[in-house]
Scaffold this motif. Structure first.
Motif, PDB file in Angstrom:
ATOM      1  N   GLY A  10       0.815  -1.211   0.000  1.00 15.50           N
ATOM      2  CA  GLY A  10       0.000   0.000   0.000  1.00 15.50           C
ATOM      3  C   GLY A  10       0.844   1.254   0.000  1.00 15.50           C
ATOM      4  N   ILE A  11       0.151   2.382  -0.072  1.00 13.13           N
ATOM      5  CA  ILE A  11       0.806   3.693  -0.053  1.00 13.13           C
ATOM      6  C   ILE A  11       0.018   4.617   0.862  1.00 13.13           C
ATOM      7  N   ASP A  12       0.668   5.688   1.301  1.00 15.99           N
ATOM      8  CA  ASP A  12      -0.073   6.770   1.961  1.00 15.99           C
ATOM      9  C   ASP A  12       0.316   8.071   1.300  1.00 15.99           C
ATOM     10  N   ILE A  13      -0.681   8.947   1.153  1.00 12.13           N
ATOM     11  CA  ILE A  13      -0.447  10.169   0.385  1.00 12.13           C
ATOM     12  C   ILE A  13      -1.120  11.370   1.068  1.00 12.13           C
ATOM     13  N   SER A  14      -0.672  12.555   0.658  1.00 12.00           N
ATOM     14  CA  SER A  14      -1.247  13.814   1.130  1.00 12.00           C
ATOM     15  C   SER A  14      -1.231  14.789  -0.034  1.00 12.00           C
ATOM     16  N   SER A  15      -1.471  16.050   0.239  1.00 14.07           N
ATOM     17  CA  SER A  15      -1.448  17.042  -0.831  1.00 14.07           C
ATOM     18  C   SER A  15      -0.041  17.292  -1.362  1.00 14.07           C
ATOM     19  N   HIS A  16       0.971  16.792  -0.688  1.00 11.87           N
ATOM     20  CA  HIS A  16       2.334  16.925  -1.193  1.00 11.87           C
ATOM     21  C   HIS A  16       2.492  16.221  -2.541  1.00 11.87           C
ATOM     22  N   GLN A  17       1.659  15.223  -2.794  1.00 18.38           N
ATOM     23  CA  GLN A  17       1.735  14.513  -4.079  1.00 18.38           C
ATOM     24  C   GLN A  17       0.975  15.228  -5.190  1.00 18.38           C
ATOM     25  N   GLY A  18       0.252  16.293  -4.865  1.00 21.27           N
ATOM     26  CA  GLY A  18      -0.466  17.044  -5.884  1.00 21.27           C
ATOM     27  C   GLY A  18      -1.600  16.245  -6.503  1.00 21.27           C
ATOM     28  N   TYR A  19      -1.918  16.557  -7.755  1.00 23.01           N
ATOM     29  CA  TYR A  19      -2.998  15.849  -8.457  1.00 23.01           C
ATOM     30  C   TYR A  19      -2.528  14.436  -8.792  1.00 23.01           C
ATOM     31  N   ILE A  20      -3.383  13.455  -8.509  1.00 30.52           N
ATOM     32  CA  ILE A  20      -3.048  12.053  -8.730  1.00 30.52           C
ATOM     33  C   ILE A  20      -3.985  11.453  -9.771  1.00 30.52           C
ATOM     34  N   ASN A  21      -3.414  10.733 -10.717  1.00 30.49           N
ATOM     35  CA  ASN A  21      -4.189  10.007 -11.723  1.00 30.49           C
ATOM     36  C   ASN A  21      -4.448   8.599 -11.179  1.00 30.49           C
ATOM     37  N   TRP A  22      -5.617   8.400 -10.585  1.00 27.45           N
ATOM     38  CA  TRP A  22      -5.898   7.136  -9.907  1.00 27.45           C
ATOM     39  C   TRP A  22      -6.137   5.988 -10.879  1.00 27.45           C
ATOM     40  N   ALA A  23      -6.505   6.279 -12.108  1.00 24.96           N
ATOM     41  CA  ALA A  23      -6.633   5.218 -13.104  1.00 24.96           C
ATOM     42  C   ALA A  23      -5.277   4.549 -13.317  1.00 24.96           C
ATOM     43  N   LYS A  24      -4.221   5.374 -13.394  1.00 25.71           N
ATOM     44  CA  LYS A  24      -2.877   4.824 -13.554  1.00 25.71           C
ATOM     45  C   LYS A  24      -2.404   4.153 -12.274  1.00 25.71           C
ATOM     46  N   VAL A  25      -2.661   4.778 -11.139  1.00 23.97           N
ATOM     47  CA  VAL A  25      -2.227   4.194  -9.866  1.00 23.97           C
ATOM     48  C   VAL A  25      -2.826   2.806  -9.678  1.00 23.97           C
ATOM     49  N   SER A  26      -4.110   2.673 -10.012  1.00 22.68           N
ATOM     50  CA  SER A  26      -4.797   1.401  -9.791  1.00 22.68           C
ATOM     51  C   SER A  26      -4.291   0.290 -10.708  1.00 22.68           C
ATOM     52  N   SER A  27      -3.547   0.654 -11.735  1.00 27.69           N
ATOM     53  CA  SER A  27      -2.981  -0.364 -12.621  1.00 27.69           C
ATOM     54  C   SER A  27      -1.814  -1.093 -11.960  1.00 27.69           C
ATOM     55  N   ASP A  28      -1.292  -0.520 -10.866  1.00 27.53           N
ATOM     56  CA  ASP A  28      -0.238  -1.179 -10.095  1.00 27.53           C
ATOM     57  C   ASP A  28      -0.899  -2.165  -9.144  1.00 27.53           C
ATOM     58  N   LYS A  29      -0.835  -3.439  -9.462  1.00 26.73           N
ATOM     59  CA  LYS A  29      -1.565  -4.456  -8.707  1.00 26.73           C
ATOM     60  C   LYS A  29      -0.945  -4.762  -7.350  1.00 26.73           C
ATOM     61  N   ASP A  30       0.234  -4.197  -7.081  1.00 27.81           N
ATOM     62  CA  ASP A  30       0.816  -4.358  -5.745  1.00 27.81           C
ATOM     63  C   ASP A  30       0.146  -3.438  -4.725  1.00 27.81           C
ATOM     64  N   ILE A  31      -0.537  -2.406  -5.191  1.00 25.59           N
ATOM     65  CA  ILE A  31      -1.193  -1.467  -4.270  1.00 25.59           C
ATOM     66  C   ILE A  31      -2.567  -2.010  -3.906  1.00 25.59           C
ATOM     67  N   ARG A  32      -2.717  -2.424  -2.653  1.00 29.07           N
ATOM     68  CA  ARG A  32      -3.980  -3.001  -2.192  1.00 29.07           C
ATOM     69  C   ARG A  32      -4.744  -2.050  -1.273  1.00 29.07           C
ATOM     70  N   PHE A  33      -4.052  -1.069  -0.698  1.00 32.78           N
ATOM     71  CA  PHE A  33      -4.729  -0.107   0.173  1.00 32.78           C
ATOM     72  C   PHE A  33      -4.033   1.246   0.074  1.00 32.78           C
ATOM     73  N   VAL A  34      -4.777   2.293   0.439  1.00 37.99           N
ATOM     74  CA  VAL A  34      -4.256   3.656   0.418  1.00 37.99           C
ATOM     75  C   VAL A  34      -4.743   4.394   1.658  1.00 37.99           C
ATOM     76  N   TYR A  35      -3.834   5.064   2.356  1.00 35.54           N
ATOM     77  CA  TYR A  35      -4.227   5.995   3.420  1.00 35.54           C
ATOM     78  C   TYR A  35      -4.017   7.415   2.910  1.00 35.54           C
ATOM     79  N   ILE A  36      -5.039   8.250   3.101  1.00 32.20           N
ATOM     80  CA  ILE A  36      -5.073   9.592   2.527  1.00 32.20           C
ATOM     81  C   ILE A  36      -5.188  10.633   3.644  1.00 32.20           C
ATOM     82  N   LYS A  37      -4.324  11.633   3.605  1.00 31.32           N
ATOM     83  CA  LYS A  37      -4.414  12.688   4.615  1.00 31.32           C
ATOM     84  C   LYS A  37      -5.673  13.509   4.388  1.00 31.32           C
ATOM     85  N   ALA A  38      -6.445  13.675   5.466  1.00 37.55           N
ATOM     86  CA  ALA A  38      -7.661  14.479   5.409  1.00 37.55           C
ATOM     87  C   ALA A  38      -7.455  15.836   6.082  1.00 37.55           C
TER      88      ALA A  38
END
Length: 247
Positions: free
Chosen positions: A51-79
């Motif tokens: 998995g990965i964890d992300i915040s606004s430091h990563q800017g705009y994220i293309n989740w269609a591309k991210v989801s193509s990485d099958k090793d990523i099973r979970f995501v924690y997102i800064k609120a």
């Protein structure tokens, strides 16, 4: 971490916009709903990360591309952070990550600059329970103006408010050094998300055990134009342990 101040009308407007975005996410293909249990992906023993964890430091994220990485099973997102900061990318990140089939959770960055009640109010009204797949997470990395005992009391209170609102205790994120110096053994029975940028697994004092190991802060993921934190679940556990119970 850059903090952002908000006027009351702006905060209400942001909440309304977020609610509309999350409502769309709930109706999107692949989205989970209260009263259902999302499918837990099988573990890939050969995966470099889980998995990965992300915040606004990563800017705009293309989740269609991210989801193509099958090793990523979970995501924690800064609120949220403190009593007023709300990540401007949060609505996009949580709705799109879930839309593309990823299990998601939200986290709050704790500070000593405001009361725990104010901070939890900020988090709970932004990270809506109805669109969480995973237990909430509390990010504890600095003591600020608190003593060690004040920090422990503050984390305790946030955990109790989280359990009252979300129905579960939060997972606690910290770096290995900070956790062992300031939080062990008081929170050793909690689920722990521990940062240790090394080839060696985190070691928790007083026979503690980590749940998730954040082992790198320089991951490169297609769809994200910045370094990303990479995480591994401990070898004898899996994601079903951190699913948020649904009503």
């Amino acid at each position: 971490m850059i903090k952002t101040s908000h006027t009351a009308p702006a905060m209400w407007l942001a909440t309304i916009v977020l609610a509309m975005s999350l409502l769309q996410a709930c109706n999107a293909p692949g989205a989970s709903h209260q009263g259902t249990v999302r499918e837990v992906p099988p573990r890939n023993a050969e995966a470099k990360y889980d998995g990965i964890d992300i915040s606004s430091h990563q800017g705009y994220i293309n989740w269609a591309k991210v989801s193509s990485d099958k090793d990523i099973r979970f995501v924690y997102i800064k609120a949220t952070e403190g009593a007023t900061y709300r990540s401007p990318h949060y609505a996009h990140n949580i709705t799109q990550a879930r839309r593309y089939g990823l299990l998601v959770g939200s986290y709050h960055y704790l500070t000593s600059s405001s009361s725990i009640d104010e901070q939890f109010q900020n988090f709970s009204t932004y990270a809506l329970r109805s669109v969480q797949d995973l237990v909430p997470m509390l990010d504890v990395e600095v003591r600020g103006d608190w003593s060690r005992s004040q920090l422990i009391d503050s984390v305790d209170k946030f955990c109790q408010l989280t359990e009252d609102h979300y129905g579960v205790q939060p997972m606690i994120y910290s770096t290995m050094g900070f956790y062992n110096k300031n939080l062990t053994p008081h929170f050793n029975k909690h689920k722990l998300y521990i940062g240790r940028y090394s080839n060696s697994e985190p070691e928790i004092n007083w026979e503690g055990e980590y749940t998730i190991w954040q082992y790198s802060e320089t991951g490169i993921i297609p769809g994200i134009d910045a370094y990303v934190d990479l995480c591994r679940y401990r070898k004898d556990g899996w994601i079903d342990e951190i699913l948020l119970p649904q009503d």
